[in-house]
Write a protein that holds these residues in place. Structure first.
Motif, PDB file in Angstrom:
ATOM      1  N   ALA A 198     -58.176  26.860  46.205  1.00 12.68           N
ATOM      2  CA  ALA A 198     -58.622  25.494  46.494  1.00 12.68           C
ATOM      3  C   ALA A 198     -60.100  25.337  46.178  1.00 12.68           C
ATOM      4  O   ALA A 198     -60.532  24.315  45.622  1.00 12.68           O
ATOM      5  N   MET A 246     -61.803  22.769  43.549  1.00  5.04           N
ATOM      6  CA  MET A 246     -62.756  21.769  44.030  1.00  5.04           C
ATOM      7  C   MET A 246     -64.138  21.940  43.405  1.00  5.04           C
ATOM      8  O   MET A 246     -64.877  20.973  43.260  1.00  5.04           O
ATOM      9  N   LEU A 271     -53.518  20.344  45.780  1.00  7.90           N
ATOM     10  CA  LEU A 271     -53.783  20.960  47.072  1.00  7.90           C
ATOM     11  C   LEU A 271     -52.632  20.713  48.041  1.00  7.90           C
ATOM     12  O   LEU A 271     -51.915  19.715  47.948  1.00  7.90           O
ATOM     13  N   THR A 326     -52.082  19.779  51.726  1.00  8.96           N
ATOM     14  CA  THR A 326     -52.915  19.151  52.739  1.00  8.96           C
ATOM     15  C   THR A 326     -52.109  18.843  54.003  1.00  8.96           C
ATOM     16  O   THR A 326     -50.887  18.726  53.978  1.00  8.96           O
ATOM     17  N   LEU A 348     -55.792  16.399  43.238  1.00 10.55           N
ATOM     18  CA  LEU A 348     -57.247  16.287  43.217  1.00 10.55           C
ATOM     19  C   LEU A 348     -57.650  15.779  41.845  1.00 10.55           C
ATOM     20  O   LEU A 348     -57.406  16.428  40.830  1.00 10.55           O
ATOM     21  N   GLU A 392     -63.982  15.631  51.275  1.00  6.92           N
ATOM     22  CA  GLU A 392     -63.319  16.902  51.548  1.00  6.92           C
ATOM     23  C   GLU A 392     -62.439  16.820  52.783  1.00  6.92           C
ATOM     24  O   GLU A 392     -61.426  17.510  52.871  1.00  6.92           O
ATOM     25  N   LEU A 405     -58.958  16.368  52.013  1.00  4.08           N
ATOM     26  CA  LEU A 405     -58.373  17.410  51.175  1.00  4.08           C
ATOM     27  C   LEU A 405     -58.127  18.697  51.947  1.00  4.08           C
ATOM     28  O   LEU A 405     -57.806  19.719  51.356  1.00  4.08           O
ATOM     29  N   ARG A 406     -58.244  18.640  53.252  1.00  2.00           N
ATOM     30  CA  ARG A 406     -58.098  19.833  54.072  1.00  2.00           C
ATOM     31  C   ARG A 406     -56.671  19.984  54.584  1.00  2.00           C
ATOM     32  O   ARG A 406     -55.914  19.020  54.682  1.00  2.00           O
ATOM     33  N   HIS A 407     -56.352  21.201  54.920  1.00  2.00           N
ATOM     34  CA  HIS A 407     -55.111  21.509  55.625  1.00  2.00           C
ATOM     35  C   HIS A 407     -55.517  21.830  57.054  1.00  2.00           C
ATOM     36  O   HIS A 407     -56.140  22.864  57.315  1.00  2.00           O
ATOM     37  N   PRO A 462     -59.687  23.486  52.969  1.00  2.00           N
ATOM     38  CA  PRO A 462     -58.884  23.135  51.797  1.00  2.00           C
ATOM     39  C   PRO A 462     -58.035  24.340  51.372  1.00  2.00           C
ATOM     40  O   PRO A 462     -58.486  25.485  51.456  1.00  2.00           O
TER      41      PRO A 462
END
Length: 489
Positions: free
Chosen positions: A249, A253, A265, A267, A329, A335, A338-340, A346
């Motif tokens: 990731a 990015m 990604l 997410t 993306l 950001e 775009l996170r889990h 990410p």
């Protein structure tokens, strides 16, 4: 209470589930030929890393081996080599095999066999990281410090050779005996440090019972339900894949140096504040200590996974992990989106390309960015469609897995209607929603009418088990109160 013979296994036909969800194992002839004749498109330009003593760790009997690893202790910390089957090198982007796998999305697992993403001649043969043979791979090299935090990482196309095919139980037994395979002697220490790093970030992990439908070796054609014990070896090996996904990731990015960002990604949105507050109330009702400063992940990690209290709280915590998605993306973006949230960073899927379409695309982007070359056009053109296919196939895969378990539960329990069982109440009834219970023998998750108290061990009665609808229902209390007429007699 009526006496009922205990049924430990029964014949179950999963064919109807295949039909219901349109799962066709047969591959189109043209795609099958391409898989049979597949060759490495990068055979002449790979780095030869057959010197690395890699091993695979998979369930017994698995042949679609995506990953092989070696992890060594160094003066600075750890050095991880992680080879991933280079599926993209074996599939023509404009061919019938690419089209068919692009429609399937992933391998679907049923108790009596798989519906594979790729024909077995490829996924269990020429592309699989089987021991003792040279194979094309995307080779990740990750250098870590003493705390197992990544300092430098990259991925290149290489030729690799696995030296051993291991399974989780064997790896755990060897570790417990103090005789691990040299290639993974550092894995337990590495895994524990990576788990701690995740908790420090705010990661959330659940350790709920995992129901599995397995063959009854003593009765041909029969199936039974088990709860699979999770080993420390599985937890540590999982950390290798998670770490690689974090690095992937970050590579996507960061872009390729030209300012362009492209990627795919995995997410998960952050949980709603109301869901966390509800979990806190449940913890308080169960007398689970939860200081204000302690994260959800640390609270759950500190629980005894075998206690009823833990099962209840972890079951409730599943509400925090809803809304997983595949996010393309493309250019700039916050950001935070775009996170889990369960991983608290990410993250991307790159470690199972034999079984999951997304990994083929994400790996190609990482390879291109690390080599400072443009991302292949077929990847750019196919990203949106790949994400859509993964969303759809993820939904189907979850339903198929649940349907297989539900069918087995109903089949095993149907002869025992009216019998009583010991259960743990995972969730109390709420409005029109019945309570949810866990019966340990056979291991069953099911609704329960009545008002059993959450977190308590109770006695319940099996009201119905309908094989045609795959539905099971219990009632509490197990022995109903006599009706008024009966009391007057």
């Amino acid at each position: 209470m009526a006496l009922h013979q205990r049924i430990v296994s029964a014949p179950v036909d999963f064919g109807a589930i295949r039909s219901e969800f349109g799962l066709a194992s047969a591959y189109p002839a043209e795609a099958g030929v391409e898989a049979r004749d597949a060759v490495d498109a990068f055979a002449g330009s790979r780095l030869d890393r057959t010197d690395i003593a890699l091993v695979t760790i998979d369930p017994p009997g698995a042949m679609d081996l995506d990953q092989a690893l070696s992890i060594q202790r160094t003066r600075a910390g750890y050095l991880l080599h992680y080879a991933i089957a280079d599926v993209a090198a074996m599939i023509r982007p404009d061919g019938a095999l690419a089209r068919e796998s692009g429609a399937r999305g992933q391998t679907f697992y049923l108790p009596d066999g798989t519906v594979p993403l790729h024909p077995p001649v490829l996924s269990e043969g020429s592309a699989s990281l089987l021991p003792g043979v040279s194979r094309p791979a995307a080779l990740w090299t990750i250098e870590l410090d003493e705390a197992a935090e990544p300092q430098r990482f990259s991925v290149v196309r290489a030729t690799v050779r696995s030296v051993a095919r291991l399974d989780y139980a064997g790896v755990q037994a060897d570790a417990d005996a103090g005789n691990p395979h040299p290639s993974i002697a550092a894995l337990p220490e590495f895994g524990m440090r990576r788990i701690e790093a995740g908790l420090a970030r705010g990661a959330i992990g659940l350790r709920l019972p995992v129901q599995r439908v397995v063959r009854d070796g003593a009765a041909d054609g029969h199936w039974r339900l088990v709860v699979e014990p999770r080993t420390a070896a599985e937890d540590c090996n999982e950390q290798v894949s998670l770490l690689t996904g974090l690095c992937a990731a970050r590579i996507m990015m960061d872009g390729n140096g030209s300012g362009e960002r492209i990627g795919l990604l995995r997410t998960l949105p952050p949980p709603a504040a109301s869901a966390i507050e509800s979990l806190r109330r449940t913890a308080a009702a169960l007398s689970v200590d939860w200081p204000d400063e302690r994260t959800v992940g640390r609270v759950l990690a500190g629980l005894d996974p075998n206690s009823p209290t833990s099962l209840v709280l972890m079951s409730e915590a599943t509400s925090l992990l809803r809304g997983a998605n595949y996010t393309v993306l493309d250019g700039d973006g916050p950001e935070s989106a775009l996170r889990h949230s369960a991983i608290a960073a990410p993250y991307a899927h790159v470690t199972a390309p034999l079984r999951r379409l997304a990994d083929r695309f994400a790996t190609e982007i990482c390879l291109a960015n690390c080599a400072k070359v443009p991302v292949p056009q077929w990847v750019r053109d196919g990203l949106v469609a790949a994400a859509e296919t993964m969303r759809r196939s993820d939904g189907v895969a979850g339903k198929v897995e649940r349907a297989c378990v539900d069918l087995t539960e109903a089949t095993l329990l149907a002869p025992r209607t009216g019998a009583e069982f010991d259960a743990i109440v995972l969730r109390e009834a709420n409005g029109s929603r019945p309570a949810e219970i866990f019966v340990a023998d056979p291991p069953v998750l099911a609704p329960c009418v009545g008002a059993p108290p959450e977190g308590e061990s109770v006695r319940v009665r099996l009201v119905s088990a309908d094989v045609s609808t795959r539905k099971v229902s219990f009632a509490f209390p197990a022995t109903p109160a006599p009706d008024r007429a009966a009391r007057l007699l």
